[in-house]
Design a protein around this motif. Structure first.
Motif, mmCIF file in Angstrom:
data_model
loop_
_atom_site.group_PDB
_atom_site.id
_atom_site.type_symbol
_atom_site.label_atom_id
_atom_site.label_comp_id
_atom_site.label_asym_id
_atom_site.label_seq_id
_atom_site.Cartn_x
_atom_site.Cartn_y
_atom_site.Cartn_z
ATOM 1 N N UNK A 304 56.544 25.313 33.490
ATOM 2 C CA UNK A 304 55.747 26.528 33.304
ATOM 3 C C UNK A 304 56.597 27.691 32.819
ATOM 4 N N UNK A 305 55.967 28.595 32.129
ATOM 5 C CA UNK A 305 56.653 29.801 31.672
ATOM 6 C C UNK A 305 56.857 30.760 32.840
ATOM 7 N N UNK A 306 57.422 31.874 32.531
ATOM 8 C CA UNK A 306 57.581 32.954 33.503
ATOM 9 C C UNK A 306 56.213 33.416 34.019
ATOM 10 N N UNK A 307 56.174 33.791 35.272
ATOM 11 C CA UNK A 307 55.025 34.499 35.815
ATOM 12 C C UNK A 307 55.451 35.955 36.040
ATOM 13 N N UNK A 308 54.728 36.673 36.883
ATOM 14 C CA UNK A 308 55.051 38.084 37.068
ATOM 15 C C UNK A 308 54.650 38.571 38.446
ATOM 16 N N UNK A 309 55.423 39.515 38.937
ATOM 17 C CA UNK A 309 55.081 40.305 40.113
ATOM 18 C C UNK A 309 54.820 41.704 39.570
ATOM 19 N N UNK A 310 53.576 42.170 39.698
ATOM 20 C CA UNK A 310 53.147 43.410 39.045
ATOM 21 C C UNK A 310 52.665 44.416 40.078
ATOM 22 N N UNK A 311 53.023 45.669 39.857
ATOM 23 C CA UNK A 311 52.466 46.768 40.645
ATOM 24 C C UNK A 311 51.865 47.784 39.674
ATOM 25 N N UNK A 417 52.048 35.987 41.308
ATOM 26 C CA UNK A 417 51.791 34.760 40.545
ATOM 27 C C UNK A 417 50.582 33.979 41.052
ATOM 28 N N UNK A 418 50.355 34.005 42.351
ATOM 29 C CA UNK A 418 49.212 33.272 42.889
ATOM 30 C C UNK A 418 47.890 33.895 42.428
ATOM 31 N N UNK A 419 47.838 35.220 42.332
ATOM 32 C CA UNK A 419 46.658 35.907 41.815
ATOM 33 C C UNK A 419 46.420 35.500 40.362
ATOM 34 N N UNK A 420 47.484 35.460 39.575
ATOM 35 C CA UNK A 420 47.380 35.080 38.169
ATOM 36 C C UNK A 420 46.861 33.651 38.049
ATOM 37 N N UNK A 421 47.351 32.778 38.902
ATOM 38 C CA UNK A 421 46.906 31.379 38.906
ATOM 39 C C UNK A 421 45.415 31.288 39.200
ATOM 40 N N UNK A 422 44.960 32.011 40.193
ATOM 41 C CA UNK A 422 43.566 31.928 40.632
ATOM 42 C C UNK A 422 42.620 32.664 39.693
ATOM 43 N N UNK A 423 42.992 33.885 39.315
ATOM 44 C CA UNK A 423 42.102 34.737 38.525
ATOM 45 C C UNK A 423 41.909 34.214 37.106
ATOM 46 N N UNK A 429 50.291 29.591 37.715
ATOM 47 C CA UNK A 429 50.449 31.047 37.698
ATOM 48 C C UNK A 429 51.292 31.551 36.549
ATOM 49 N N UNK A 430 51.613 30.680 35.593
ATOM 50 C CA UNK A 430 52.447 31.077 34.458
ATOM 51 C C UNK A 430 51.666 31.985 33.517
ATOM 52 N N UNK A 431 52.321 33.020 33.011
ATOM 53 C CA UNK A 431 51.654 33.951 32.103
ATOM 54 C C UNK A 431 51.436 33.365 30.722
ATOM 55 N N UNK A 432 52.336 32.470 30.287
ATOM 56 C CA UNK A 432 52.292 31.955 28.918
ATOM 57 C C UNK A 432 52.125 30.441 28.868
ATOM 58 N N UNK A 433 51.654 29.845 29.954
ATOM 59 C CA UNK A 433 51.448 28.401 29.966
ATOM 60 C C UNK A 433 52.758 27.647 30.060
ATOM 61 N N UNK A 434 53.208 27.112 28.935
ATOM 62 C CA UNK A 434 54.404 26.281 28.870
ATOM 63 C C UNK A 434 55.588 27.122 28.402
ATOM 64 N N UNK A 435 56.755 26.938 29.020
ATOM 65 C CA UNK A 435 57.954 27.606 28.533
ATOM 66 C C UNK A 435 58.376 27.001 27.197
ATOM 67 N N UNK A 436 59.228 27.704 26.476
ATOM 68 C CA UNK A 436 59.694 27.229 25.166
ATOM 69 C C UNK A 436 61.144 26.772 25.224
ATOM 70 N N UNK A 437 61.541 26.205 26.348
ATOM 71 C CA UNK A 437 62.931 25.774 26.503
ATOM 72 C C UNK A 437 63.199 24.441 25.828
ATOM 73 N N UNK A 438 62.310 23.473 26.025
ATOM 74 C CA UNK A 438 62.464 22.183 25.360
ATOM 75 C C UNK A 438 61.928 22.296 23.937
#
Length: 488
Positions: A304-311, A417-423, A429-438
């Protein structure tokens, strides 16, 4: 009239729906949320107005094309404002520097920091422009339905010219020596949810977009892109069902016949487009036997890509030192990505991003609408106490930079991240789906058309051409074009 059901009212679903509805299809978009735009979600806290995302807009012509292709004037719907001095970068040693699209000003700034960076800046702009032009010509407007679509000689040649085997960090070190400058430009990897030490140098093209093509803000809030797409979708005859969840696809003899809703109703369709996180959609809406090319084991194998902790903080104070975007860097950027992707933990010393759109659009909200984001690993389940403690860590670090928010805080909303996953039905909970590492995940993303179910299509950041609002919008238009050219 052919019936189309689109699952998900994000930008990809909306752009596809607009094009198909304007071409004579009967199009219904269904979304479980009560807003359109997906993660481009408006948030109102008292008298403070926020965009959940995205806060940075590039490639405005992509959004304008959605209107132009159906004979509408985008200027009647959207007003984009270019932000010249767009990002202020701050460091633990007390130094800072501004990023600006004014090339002469940027060169002057770099000359005071690092002569090597100053001398190589024009070469950097030339190289990133080259990466962008190759990508725009060969990748952005393509769709992929099978492996054969990747075998074009011109595509293979272009692929090898966009530096797929070099990391973003390695690429940037060709032009910049000062670690502070490197951190600022390496941060572009987070725009695709990845690490600059692992993702391909190809994505350094983002530097061209930000430093030459321009950083933009949409008057009234970036979420007005989604609301204007919604208005246009209805105008061309589209039907929109919000607060309505799709629970499964109806499959018969390797064709999708419609969708089943949470209330038990069924919507018939001649074809279906899944918009949003494809990995989640596959596992939730299709039985494993109907997706042999994407079984549960394969889905679990994707990073998974990066998620986020947002305020989102509504503050009754104007911070004169703020521009539209500011970044407060960690002292060890490489360690931050090690902790996110390898240790799978929240960074001990996080880099903090703050968007203050009220600096550009003061009439939009009371005081300062601070969107404060920290990169986070996907899939952590945080307890209430952990949330409170990490929020305190972020406020404390900002205070070290002279930004004392707490005494002026009137409204606050925390997103994990859990909110992002559910909402948003986001994969772990990844913001961009799949990471671009591979390399295969960066360049060989899941197809825009299902290999087994021929009338099932996909748009969104998980599919080609990738994540980010312009790319997601392009995926919708590209998929609609694929349908128009090849099916009906």
């Amino acid at each position: 009239m052919k019936k189309v059901v689109i699952v998900g009212a994000g930008l990809g679903g909306l752009s596809a729906g607009i094009k198909l509805a304007a071409s004579g299809f009967s199009v219904t978009i269904v979304d479980k949320n009560n807003h359109t735009g997906g993660k481009m979600m408006p948030v109102q806290l008292g008298e403070y107005s926020f965009d959940f995302g995205p806060n940075t807009i590039t490639m405005p012509d992509v959004f304008k094309r959605v209107f132009e292709e159906v004979g509408e004037n985008p200027e009647e719907y959207l007003q984009f404002e270019q932000i010249t001095d767009h990002t202020k970068n701050w460091y633990m040693d007390g130094t800072s520097f501004l990023q600006t699209t004014n090339i002469e000003k940027m060169e002057s700034i770099l000359s005071s920091i690092d002569r090597y960076s100053f001398k190589n800046y024009h070469r950097y702009l030339s190289e990133t422009k080259h990466l962008y032009q190759l990508s725009e010509k060969h990748f952005f407007s393509r769709t992929f339905s099978s492996v054969k679509d990747y075998l074009s000689p011109s595509l293979a040649t272009a692929l090898m010219r966009v530096r797929p085997l070099e990391s973003m960090d390695h690429f940037h070190r060709r032009f910049f020596k000062d670690e502070r400058v490197l951190m600022a430009f390496n941060r572009y990897a987070t725009y695709i949810g990845s690490s600059p030490y692992s993702c391909p140098a190809t994505f350094s093209l983002i530097g061209y977009l930000e430093m030459v093509d321009g950083v933009y803000y949409t008057k009234g809030g970036n979420t007005s892109i989604a609301s204007s797409f919604t208005e246009l979708f209805k105008k061309v005859g589209g039907n929109l069902l919000l607060d309505t969840e799709v629970t499964s696809l109806i499959i018969d003899h390797k064709l999708v016949r419609g969708v089943k809703l949470a209330g038990g109703e069924k919507l018939e369709a001649d074809l279906v487009i899944l918009n949003g996180d494809l990995l989640t959609s596959y596992s939730h809406l299709l039985a494993e036997t109907d997706r042999p090319h994407m079984d549960n084991r394969k889905i679990a194998s994707f990073e998974p890509s990066i998620s986020a902790f947002v305020m989102m903080a509504g503050v009754n104070k104007t911070f004169k030192e703020f521009v539209h975007h500011q970044v407060y860097f960690t002292s060890d950027y490489r360690k931050e990505f090690q902790q996110i992707f390898i240790d799978k933990k929240l960074p001990d010393d996080p880099t903090i991003y703050i968007c203050n759109s009220s600096a550009t659009d003061p009439n939009r909200t009371k005081g300062s609408n601070l969107f404060i984001l920290v990169n986070a690993p996907a899939n952590p389940n945080m307890s209430h106490q952990e949330i409170v403690e990490y929020k305190g860590k972020i406020y404390s670090k900002l205070k070290q930079f002279g930004i004392d928010i707490s005494p002026h805080l009137e409204e606050e909303m925390v997103v994990t991240p859990n909110y992002i996953k559910t909402q948003f039905n986001a994969y772990k909970g990844a913001l961009y789906g799949i990471s671009s590492h591979r390399k295969k995940d960066a360049f060989l993303r899941p197809f825009n058309r299902d290999p087994a179910i021929k009338n099932l299509f996909f748009t969104g950041g998980t599919t080609h051409p990738g994540g980010g609002s312009p790319m997601v919008t392009l995926s919708g238009m590209n998929t609609a074009e694929l349908i128009l050219k090849n099916l009906f």
